[in-house]
Design a protein around this motif. Structure first.
Motif, PDB file in Angstrom:
ATOM      1  N   ALA A 128       0.811  -1.217   0.000  1.00 52.14           N
ATOM      2  CA  ALA A 128       0.000   0.000   0.000  1.00 52.14           C
ATOM      3  C   ALA A 128       0.848   1.272   0.000  1.00 52.14           C
ATOM      4  O   ALA A 128       0.367   2.345  -0.380  1.00 52.14           O
ATOM      5  CB  ALA A 128      -0.940   0.001   1.214  1.00 52.14           C
ATOM      6  N   HIS A 129       2.089   1.160   0.414  1.00 54.49           N
ATOM      7  CA  HIS A 129       2.959   2.341   0.516  1.00 54.49           C
ATOM      8  C   HIS A 129       4.071   2.332  -0.532  1.00 54.49           C
ATOM      9  O   HIS A 129       4.953   3.198  -0.498  1.00 54.49           O
ATOM     10  CB  HIS A 129       3.580   2.409   1.912  1.00 54.49           C
ATOM     11  N   LEU A 130       4.048   1.368  -1.440  1.00 49.30           N
ATOM     12  CA  LEU A 130       5.124   1.246  -2.419  1.00 49.30           C
ATOM     13  C   LEU A 130       5.269   2.505  -3.266  1.00 49.30           C
ATOM     14  O   LEU A 130       6.384   2.989  -3.479  1.00 49.30           O
ATOM     15  CB  LEU A 130       4.871   0.039  -3.335  1.00 49.30           C
ATOM     16  N   GLY A 131       4.144   3.056  -3.745  1.00 44.24           N
ATOM     17  CA  GLY A 131       4.210   4.227  -4.615  1.00 44.24           C
ATOM     18  C   GLY A 131       4.823   5.433  -3.928  1.00 44.24           C
ATOM     19  O   GLY A 131       5.725   6.075  -4.472  1.00 44.24           O
ATOM     20  N   THR A 132       4.361   5.732  -2.725  1.00 44.93           N
ATOM     21  CA  THR A 132       4.878   6.894  -2.000  1.00 44.93           C
ATOM     22  C   THR A 132       6.345   6.726  -1.659  1.00 44.93           C
ATOM     23  O   THR A 132       7.162   7.628  -1.853  1.00 44.93           O
ATOM     24  CB  THR A 132       4.064   7.118  -0.713  1.00 44.93           C
ATOM     25  N   PHE A 133       6.695   5.547  -1.130  1.00 43.76           N
ATOM     26  CA  PHE A 133       8.083   5.316  -0.743  1.00 43.76           C
ATOM     27  C   PHE A 133       9.000   5.395  -1.960  1.00 43.76           C
ATOM     28  O   PHE A 133      10.064   6.032  -1.910  1.00 43.76           O
ATOM     29  CB  PHE A 133       8.215   3.941  -0.068  1.00 43.76           C
ATOM     30  N   SER A 134       8.598   4.767  -3.057  1.00 47.72           N
ATOM     31  CA  SER A 134       9.421   4.759  -4.269  1.00 47.72           C
ATOM     32  C   SER A 134       9.619   6.166  -4.807  1.00 47.72           C
ATOM     33  O   SER A 134      10.730   6.543  -5.197  1.00 47.72           O
ATOM     34  CB  SER A 134       8.766   3.877  -5.332  1.00 47.72           C
ATOM     35  N   GLU A 135       8.534   6.942  -4.831  1.00 50.49           N
ATOM     36  CA  GLU A 135       8.622   8.301  -5.362  1.00 50.49           C
ATOM     37  C   GLU A 135       9.560   9.164  -4.525  1.00 50.49           C
ATOM     38  O   GLU A 135      10.409   9.881  -5.060  1.00 50.49           O
ATOM     39  CB  GLU A 135       7.229   8.915  -5.399  1.00 50.49           C
ATOM     40  N   ARG A 136       9.441   9.075  -3.221  1.00 55.64           N
ATOM     41  CA  ARG A 136      10.260   9.913  -2.350  1.00 55.64           C
ATOM     42  C   ARG A 136      11.723   9.443  -2.327  1.00 55.64           C
ATOM     43  O   ARG A 136      12.648  10.252  -2.295  1.00 55.64           O
ATOM     44  CB  ARG A 136       9.667   9.928  -0.940  1.00 55.64           C
ATOM     45  N   PHE A 137      11.938   8.127  -2.339  1.00 54.66           N
ATOM     46  CA  PHE A 137      13.301   7.597  -2.376  1.00 54.66           C
ATOM     47  C   PHE A 137      13.989   8.038  -3.665  1.00 54.66           C
ATOM     48  O   PHE A 137      15.140   8.505  -3.649  1.00 54.66           O
ATOM     49  CB  PHE A 137      13.261   6.073  -2.281  1.00 54.66           C
ATOM     50  N   SER A 138      13.292   7.922  -4.776  1.00 55.70           N
ATOM     51  CA  SER A 138      13.865   8.287  -6.071  1.00 55.70           C
ATOM     52  C   SER A 138      14.191   9.765  -6.141  1.00 55.70           C
ATOM     53  O   SER A 138      15.237  10.164  -6.674  1.00 55.70           O
ATOM     54  CB  SER A 138      12.897   7.906  -7.192  1.00 55.70           C
TER      55      SER A 138
END
Length: 486
Positions: free
Chosen positions: A302-312
């Motif tokens: 459920a948090h993959l999109g947010t985490f990926s966007e911010r990490f990137s």
């Protein structure tokens, strides 16, 4: 050439020399691709002289009482601290990491030597009560294993030799140290600290040369009693086989493929900020050229999109540049072939369906720079999910249950470092016990400390370095029993 970089030489049979039979090779600044100096290479004559010298050094050094060894090694650590600016500068010039990281490596190396010096006084034996009449005593002691052949990698050219030299010398062994040919200058300065502190000249030999020739020759020499290597899994297996053929003690600190499990309770607000700040710094430290570097990030679906966007976004914002520039956050890769390997990882991942979120290209500027790179949803068959990239490359994957995430973390044959983030005490213990790795960091990435053993499970190596356990690998157990004479 630069005035900050030393004239390169080998230390063989008690003296520094640049007159060798193996020719020479250039040492290159990875930030500019310009030559720093010429490294003399050892031929068979120098290697034989180094092995013979190590035997003489061992016979002298093992007789030095542990407390005196402690005093000398503490002095070496103090000299390294006093020379931190010069050593760190040479380290950055030849390896590429930011100067602040180089300074930290040098000071931490001094701490490692300090700790092992202290442990030299604590190689305790034990008395065992005799079980039959006529036996006066049984004593179990630890004695130095003998001359050591130590092979180190280029990613931490002061830290890795410090682990081996500090431990071996503290135990009473002599050492033939072979630093990586890409980064010899900083190891030269480290060796000089030991010599200036009072270690006998024959107790430390420093050689460089053709890696395969140097390793096979030294491992086969009768003087060498132990082999210690830091390197790739493939190299470690090869040297381990050679050591086993001669029935010689072997310690291998090899590669890893560190997972990071981010739990549900760390995926919102300030908790996610905390994870991202630590994760990005740890991933791109030394341009990802760290054996315990985090690579696979497992995040609740459920948090993959947010985490990926911010990490990137954080990765993309890192400032790349020469390590001597104070504003640099990530330096170059150590040599040109690392760039080519990064490109192969990228092509393979994209070809098999992974999503490239940022990076993926070499930087068009002098030197060996590659963009901080992030993938998501990489199939298990990609090289990135199977092999250590050893570069600025991360992959973010979803998970549905904590048990499933632990299973994914344990899926590879490598088990050096692993990490997890949670505020739940039960989950922390479940992660610490369930993840297969030699070192598991919960809520931080700082698993490598002088007081702690550093080593892996599975194909990530045999034995440990640092900590009290690291010193023990440079000793043999000896039992002495005394009976009545009549």
């Amino acid at each position: 050439m630069t005035s900050s970089y030393p004239s390169l030489a080998l230390h063989v049979a008690g003296q520094w020399t640049d007159h060798t039979s193996g020719g020479s090779r250039p040492v290159v600044n990875p930030a500019t691709a310009m030559e720093l100096g010429l490294l003399p290479l050892a031929g068979l004559a120098e290697l034989a002289a180094a092995a013979e010298s190590a035997q003489r050094g061992y016979l002298a050094w093992r007789r030095v009482r542990p407390h005196e060894r402690y005093v000398i090694l503490r002095r070496a650590a103090d000299l390294l601290r006093q020379r931190v600016d010069a050593v760190a500068t040479v380290l950055t010039l030849e390896q590429g990491k930011p100067l602040s990281e180089a300074r930290r490596e040098v000071t931490l190396s001094a701490d490692i030597i300090d700790f092992q010096a202290e442990e030299a006084k604590r190689l305790y034996g034990r008395a065992v009560a005799p079980r039959v009449e006529g036996i006066l005593s049984h004593t179990v002691t630890r004695v130095p294993v003998g001359p050591v052949a130590a092979f180190t990698a280029w990613n931490f050219p002061v830290n890795l030799p410090s682990r081996k030299l500090g431990s071996a010398l503290a135990a009473g062994c002599s050492v033939v140290i072979k630093p990586a040919e890409e980064t010899p200058g900083s190891c030269m300065l480290l060796v000089q600290c030991f010599l200036d502190a009072g270690v006998p000249a024959d107790a430390i030999n420093l050689v460089c040369g053709d890696p395969a020739q140097v390793s096979s020759f030294l491992i086969g020499r009768p003087e060498i009693a132990k082999v210690s290597v830091t390197g790739s899994v493939a190299v470690g297996k090869l040297l381990g086989v050679q050591a086993a053929a001669h029935v010689k003690r072997f310690t291998g600190e090899l590669g890893g493929h560190a997972p990071v499990i981010v739990c549900e309770d760390m995926c919102e607000g300030g908790a996610m900020d905390f994870v991202l700040r630590q994760a990005v710094a740890a991933k791109y430290r030394n341009a990802g050229q760290v054996c315990a570097s985090p690579i696979r990030f497992y995040v609740p679906r459920a948090h993959l999109g947010t985490f990926s966007e911010r990490f990137s976004a954080a990765a993309k914002a890192l400032r790349l540049g020469p390590g001597m520039d104070a504003a640099t956050q990530m330096g170059p890769l150590s040599h040109a072939r690392r760039i080519e390997d990064m490109e192969r990882f990228v092509d393979d991942a994209i070809g098999l369906g992974a999503r490239l979120l940022t990076g993926g290209h070499r930087v068009e500027r002098p030197g060996f720079f590659f963009e901080p790179t992030v993938f998501a949803d990489a199939p298990a068959s990609t090289r990135l999910m199977q092999q250590e990239p050893f570069g600025p490359m991360a992959v973010i994957q979803p998970y549905d249950t904590l048990e499933g995430a632990i299973g994914q973390a344990n899926a590879l044959p490598y088990a050096l470092g692993a990490y997890a983030f949670t505020r739940d005490l039960h989950a922390a213990h479940q992660l610490g016990e369930g993840i297969e790795a030699g070192m598991v960091g919960i809520n931080h990435f700082g698993v490598s400390q002088p007081e702690l053993p550093f080593g892996g499970h599975k194909e990530s190596g045999l034995g440990q370095e640092m900590g009290a356990e690291g010193l023990l690998h440079y000793t043999e157990i000896k039992t002495i029993t005394v009976g009545t004479p009549f």
